[in-house]
Design a protein around this motif. Structure first.
Motif, PDB file in Angstrom:
ATOM      1  N   LYS A 125       0.830  -1.195   0.000  1.00  0.00           N
ATOM      2  CA  LYS A 125       0.000   0.000   0.000  1.00  0.00           C
ATOM      3  C   LYS A 125       0.867   1.248   0.000  1.00  0.00           C
ATOM      4  N   GLU A 126       0.261   2.359  -0.376  1.00  0.00           N
ATOM      5  CA  GLU A 126       0.970   3.630  -0.378  1.00  0.00           C
ATOM      6  C   GLU A 126       1.334   4.038   1.043  1.00  0.00           C
ATOM      7  N   VAL A 127       2.357   4.900   1.145  1.00  0.00           N
ATOM      8  CA  VAL A 127       2.772   5.392   2.451  1.00  0.00           C
ATOM      9  C   VAL A 127       1.610   6.114   3.118  1.00  0.00           C
ATOM     10  N   GLY A 128       1.352   5.781   4.382  1.00  0.00           N
ATOM     11  CA  GLY A 128       0.252   6.377   5.114  1.00  0.00           C
ATOM     12  C   GLY A 128      -1.042   5.598   5.036  1.00  0.00           C
ATOM     13  N   LYS A 129      -1.091   4.560   4.171  1.00  0.00           N
ATOM     14  CA  LYS A 129      -2.309   3.772   4.031  1.00  0.00           C
ATOM     15  C   LYS A 129      -2.168   2.354   4.567  1.00  0.00           C
ATOM     16  N   GLY A 130      -1.009   2.036   5.095  1.00  0.00           N
ATOM     17  CA  GLY A 130      -0.826   0.704   5.648  1.00  0.00           C
ATOM     18  C   GLY A 130       0.482   0.607   6.398  1.00  0.00           C
ATOM     19  N   THR A 131       0.488  -0.149   7.499  1.00  0.00           N
ATOM     20  CA  THR A 131       1.700  -0.307   8.311  1.00  0.00           C
ATOM     21  C   THR A 131       2.446  -1.584   7.998  1.00  0.00           C
ATOM     22  N   GLY A 132       1.808  -2.543   7.325  1.00  0.00           N
ATOM     23  CA  GLY A 132       2.441  -3.832   7.103  1.00  0.00           C
ATOM     24  C   GLY A 132       2.449  -4.702   8.340  1.00  0.00           C
ATOM     25  N   LEU A 133       1.586  -4.397   9.305  1.00  0.00           N
ATOM     26  CA  LEU A 133       1.556  -5.158  10.558  1.00  0.00           C
ATOM     27  C   LEU A 133       0.350  -6.092  10.660  1.00  0.00           C
ATOM     28  N   GLY A 134      -0.685  -5.865   9.847  1.00  0.00           N
ATOM     29  CA  GLY A 134      -1.917  -6.621   9.990  1.00  0.00           C
ATOM     30  C   GLY A 134      -1.742  -8.113   9.798  1.00  0.00           C
ATOM     31  N   LEU A 135      -1.163  -8.512   8.667  1.00  0.00           N
ATOM     32  CA  LEU A 135      -1.019  -9.940   8.375  1.00  0.00           C
ATOM     33  C   LEU A 135       0.066 -10.579   9.238  1.00  0.00           C
ATOM     34  N   SER A 136       1.135  -9.848   9.520  1.00  0.00           N
ATOM     35  CA  SER A 136       2.192 -10.417  10.362  1.00  0.00           C
ATOM     36  C   SER A 136       1.688 -10.668  11.779  1.00  0.00           C
ATOM     37  N   SER A 137       0.910  -9.722  12.332  1.00  0.00           N
ATOM     38  CA  SER A 137       0.351  -9.927  13.668  1.00  0.00           C
ATOM     39  C   SER A 137      -0.678 -11.052  13.659  1.00  0.00           C
ATOM     40  N   SER A 138      -1.455 -11.174  12.578  1.00  0.00           N
ATOM     41  CA  SER A 138      -2.422 -12.267  12.471  1.00  0.00           C
ATOM     42  C   SER A 138      -1.715 -13.615  12.446  1.00  0.00           C
ATOM     43  N   TYR A 139      -0.622 -13.677  11.717  1.00  0.00           N
ATOM     44  CA  TYR A 139       0.162 -14.916  11.660  1.00  0.00           C
ATOM     45  C   TYR A 139       0.673 -15.299  13.047  1.00  0.00           C
ATOM     46  N   GLY A 140       1.189 -14.306  13.786  1.00  0.00           N
ATOM     47  CA  GLY A 140       1.696 -14.575  15.130  1.00  0.00           C
ATOM     48  C   GLY A 140       0.594 -15.015  16.081  1.00  0.00           C
ATOM     49  N   ILE A 141      -0.589 -14.402  15.973  1.00  0.00           N
ATOM     50  CA  ILE A 141      -1.706 -14.772  16.852  1.00  0.00           C
ATOM     51  C   ILE A 141      -2.124 -16.218  16.609  1.00  0.00           C
ATOM     52  N   ILE A 142      -2.272 -16.605  15.363  1.00  0.00           N
ATOM     53  CA  ILE A 142      -2.702 -17.974  15.049  1.00  0.00           C
ATOM     54  C   ILE A 142      -1.644 -18.979  15.498  1.00  0.00           C
ATOM     55  N   LYS A 143      -0.365 -18.637  15.357  1.00  0.00           N
ATOM     56  CA  LYS A 143       0.692 -19.529  15.836  1.00  0.00           C
ATOM     57  C   LYS A 143       0.611 -19.719  17.347  1.00  0.00           C
ATOM     58  N   LYS A 144       0.297 -18.642  18.089  1.00  0.00           N
ATOM     59  CA  LYS A 144       0.146 -18.743  19.536  1.00  0.00           C
ATOM     60  C   LYS A 144      -1.007 -19.663  19.917  1.00  0.00           C
ATOM     61  N   HIS A 145      -1.967 -19.811  19.032  1.00  0.00           N
ATOM     62  CA  HIS A 145      -3.115 -20.677  19.280  1.00  0.00           C
ATOM     63  C   HIS A 145      -2.861 -22.099  18.772  1.00  0.00           C
ATOM     64  N   ASN A 146      -1.607 -22.421  18.445  1.00  0.00           N
ATOM     65  CA  ASN A 146      -1.247 -23.744  17.919  1.00  0.00           C
ATOM     66  C   ASN A 146      -1.990 -24.055  16.626  1.00  0.00           C
ATOM     67  N   GLY A 147      -2.272 -23.013  15.878  1.00  0.00           N
ATOM     68  CA  GLY A 147      -2.970 -23.181  14.616  1.00  0.00           C
ATOM     69  C   GLY A 147      -2.092 -22.828  13.442  1.00  0.00           C
ATOM     70  N   ALA A 148      -2.703 -22.645  12.290  1.00  0.00           N
ATOM     71  CA  ALA A 148      -1.966 -22.304  11.071  1.00  0.00           C
ATOM     72  C   ALA A 148      -2.859 -21.441  10.198  1.00  0.00           C
ATOM     73  N   ILE A 149      -2.227 -20.629   9.368  1.00  0.00           N
ATOM     74  CA  ILE A 149      -2.955 -19.781   8.421  1.00  0.00           C
ATOM     75  C   ILE A 149      -2.340 -19.982   7.046  1.00  0.00           C
ATOM     76  N   ARG A 150      -3.182 -20.235   6.059  1.00  0.00           N
ATOM     77  CA  ARG A 150      -2.745 -20.505   4.699  1.00  0.00           C
ATOM     78  C   ARG A 150      -3.404 -19.528   3.744  1.00  0.00           C
ATOM     79  N   MET A 151      -2.722 -19.283   2.616  1.00  0.00           N
ATOM     80  CA  MET A 151      -3.204 -18.290   1.660  1.00  0.00           C
ATOM     81  C   MET A 151      -3.143 -18.853   0.248  1.00  0.00           C
ATOM     82  N   GLN A 152      -4.145 -18.530  -0.534  1.00  0.00           N
ATOM     83  CA  GLN A 152      -4.164 -18.818  -1.957  1.00  0.00           C
ATOM     84  C   GLN A 152      -4.529 -17.535  -2.686  1.00  0.00           C
ATOM     85  N   SER A 153      -3.740 -17.217  -3.714  1.00  0.00           N
ATOM     86  CA  SER A 153      -3.989 -15.964  -4.426  1.00  0.00           C
ATOM     87  C   SER A 153      -3.365 -16.029  -5.817  1.00  0.00           C
ATOM     88  N   ALA A 154      -3.876 -15.194  -6.694  1.00  0.00           N
ATOM     89  CA  ALA A 154      -3.323 -15.050  -8.038  1.00  0.00           C
ATOM     90  C   ALA A 154      -3.739 -13.680  -8.557  1.00  0.00           C
TER      91      ALA A 154
END
Length: 539
Positions: A349-378
């Motif tokens: 995203k453009e500067v000021g429109k995103g921190t780049g923390l949303g998905l990384s923090s989500s990944y860490g939260i799911i790992k703390k729950h002994n879970g996993a997060i997977r992505m499919q995209s094109a």
């Protein structure tokens, strides 16, 4: 004799010449060694000159290039013979030269100076540059100027990311304070609405009070969403039904996305009970919904569904898992972006429109729950995130709490400690209407003195946590020195991370404001059961 007389001076002259030749030879050897050392140093300097990725060039007082490193030549798409001897205006353009000429002239006056600039490259786009002009003296006069251009785009990006992170930290702190005050207000509204329902059963007024209670719950949901989005949280695990989490978050997510996006929520018929932190799961879903929204600037469909699966993979949970799938039909991502999508501070995203923390923090939260997060995209085909969490055999404790809240009137003496007057008065009235004798105090010191005066008659301590002079945890410790084993229930409008900082690590049950009247009454009855069965302490 004559030969000898003749030969002697010849021999002496030859010796003198020989000695001179020896001296000359030694001098030449020294000069050659010095020349070799100078050449070696020059080669080393040249290696340093060439090995850096920074752009370096040197020009004289006529602004003509004298030398340039390979990085500068590549940037200018030029060769050394084509550049040397040409002037700066010819190479960089008259307009650019006129803009930087004051700095160059200041350098020729003997000053070294640096300034930040930017340049748009055809292959790299806009880059931030740090330009340094250094004078090269010949005696007292500056004859040449060396220019070093360093690309500081990555540093500028990191600085911006740090500022964004600090802003988020500030928002989290502000949100925590707002939530505390707002949750106190909601507690008062819910309490009085409950009393209205009790006093006017089966009337139009009772129905109106019921609508007030529904609005309070919606407001409380908004507060939880704000906190989940803006702050760090510790993991407080409890058994939750993921279907219920997704369904209750529906309205909050509707407010986050634009009107052009259709939100579709589908939950499976099977109960999906997992051991999880409800607030952090909400944060993950909010993060994914926000990313999906930004990937569909022209509108689209955001689909959230739940189900059951038995995933296969080394880093996936074993056995049957609950699955939450968040899909969009937006722009999608290429393989290069997908490889970095869970990196902290990485954002497209453009500067000021995103921190780049949303998905990384989500990944860490799911790992703390002994879970996993997977992505499919094109690219052009949208993106789908699947969250896998191990199923639990237990049922949500909230159902048990609701059943307890529907019990009849209670009895006993409760010491109520609350610094907010409106909350204190409403809670006292609510408890008295349900059969309890209530002693009230506005701070920890007053409560301790009141407890000493009524030692032996107080059966339960109901206390706020964050108070002036003496907080709830300290009050609990002091009271239990006088009456070991006394049941204690804490209430607070602050989020979990603030509670942890205040030391609420144990010692009593914990109720998060806004507290529903039936939830509070149920907690009191459970705590006053003589033989066990008390609510588990937080954390």
């Amino acid at each position: 004799m004559e030969y000898g007389m003749f030969s002697y001076p010849v021999h002496g002259e030859a010796r003198s010449l020989y000695q001179e030749l020896v001296l000359v030879n030694r001098t030449l050897e020294q000069k050659v060694q010095e020349l070799n050392r100078a050449q070696q140093r020059l080669m080393e300097y040249r290696k340093v000159f060439e090995c850096t990725g920074d752009l370096i060039y040197v020009f004289d007082r006529d602004y003509r290039y004298l030398m340039a490193n390979e990085a500068y030549l590549e940037c200018r798409r030029s060769r050394f013979p084509d550049l040397i001897g040409r002037t700066l205006p010819e190479v960089i353009g008259e307009e650019t030269f006129a803009r930087i000429k004051p700095q160059i002239d200041a350098c020729f006056a003997g000053n070294e100076l640096s300034y930040e600039d930017s340049h748009h490259y055809a292959d790299k786009g806009k880059r931030h540059l740090l330009v340094t002009f250094s004078p090269v003296f010949d005696g007292d006069r500056v004859e040449r100027v060396a220019c070093l251009i360093k690309d500081v785009s990555e540093r500028k990006l990191l600085e911006e990311q740090l500022r964004q992170s600090q802003k988020m930290e500030a928002v989290g702190t502000l949100a925590g304070g707002i939530a505390h005050d707002f949750n106190n207000i909601l507690t008062v509204i819910a309490g009085y609405a409950s009393l209205i329902q009790i006093n006017t059963e089966e009337s139009e007024t009772a129905a109106m009070a019921g609508e007030i209670m529904i609005s309070v719950e919606r407001a409380a949901e908004m507060t939880r969403s704000l906190l989940a989005f803006s702050r760090k949280q510790e993991v407080h695990l409890e058994t939750v039904d993921l279907n219920q989490v997704v369904a209750e978050l529906h309205k909050s997510l509707s407010r986050l996305i634009s009107e052009e996006i259709e939100l579709v929520v589908r939950v499976c018929g099977e109960e999906l009970c997992c051991l999880a932190d409800r607030g952090q799961l909400e944060q993950v879903l909010i993060n994914l919904a926000v990313n999906a929204r930004d990937a569909m600037p022209g509108g689209g469909v955001l689909d959230i569904s739940t189900g059951v699966a038995e995933p296969e993979g080394e880093d996936l949970p074993a056995g049957r898992c609950a699955v939450i799938t968040v899909s969009d039909n937006g722009t999608g991502m290429d393989k290069e972006v997908q490889e970095r999508v869970f990196e902290p501070f990485f954002t497209t995203k453009e500067v000021g429109k995103g921190t780049g923390l949303g998905l990384s923090s989500s990944y860490g939260i799911i790992k703390k729950h002994n879970g996993a997060i997977r992505m499919q995209s094109a690219p052009g085909a949208g993106t789908s995130f699947s969250i896998y969490l191990p199923l639990s055999g237990e049922r949500p404790c909230r159902e048990r709490g609701d059943a307890e809240g529907r019990c009849g009137a209670g009895s006993g003496t409760v010491l109520l400690v609350e610094d907010e007057e409106t909350v204190r008065n409403m809670t006292r009235l609510l408890l008295e209407r349900h059969g309890y004798r209530v002693l009230t105090a506005c701070n920890g010191q007053e409560a301790l003195e009141l407890f000493r005066q009524n030692l032996g008659s107080v059966q339960l301590l109901l206390s706020d946590v964050v108070m002036p002079r003496m907080n709830g945890r300290e009050l609990c410790e002091r009271v239990r020195q006088l009456a070991p084993g006394l049941p204690v229930i804490f209430m607070s409008g602050y989020p979990a991370d603030v509670m942890s900082e205040k030391g609420i690590g144990g010692g009593g049950a914990y109720l998060q404001k806004p507290v529903k009247p039936e939830e509070l009454l149920g907690a009191l009855r459970q705590a006053l059961i003589p033989a066990g069965g008390r609510l588990a302490p937080p954390g």
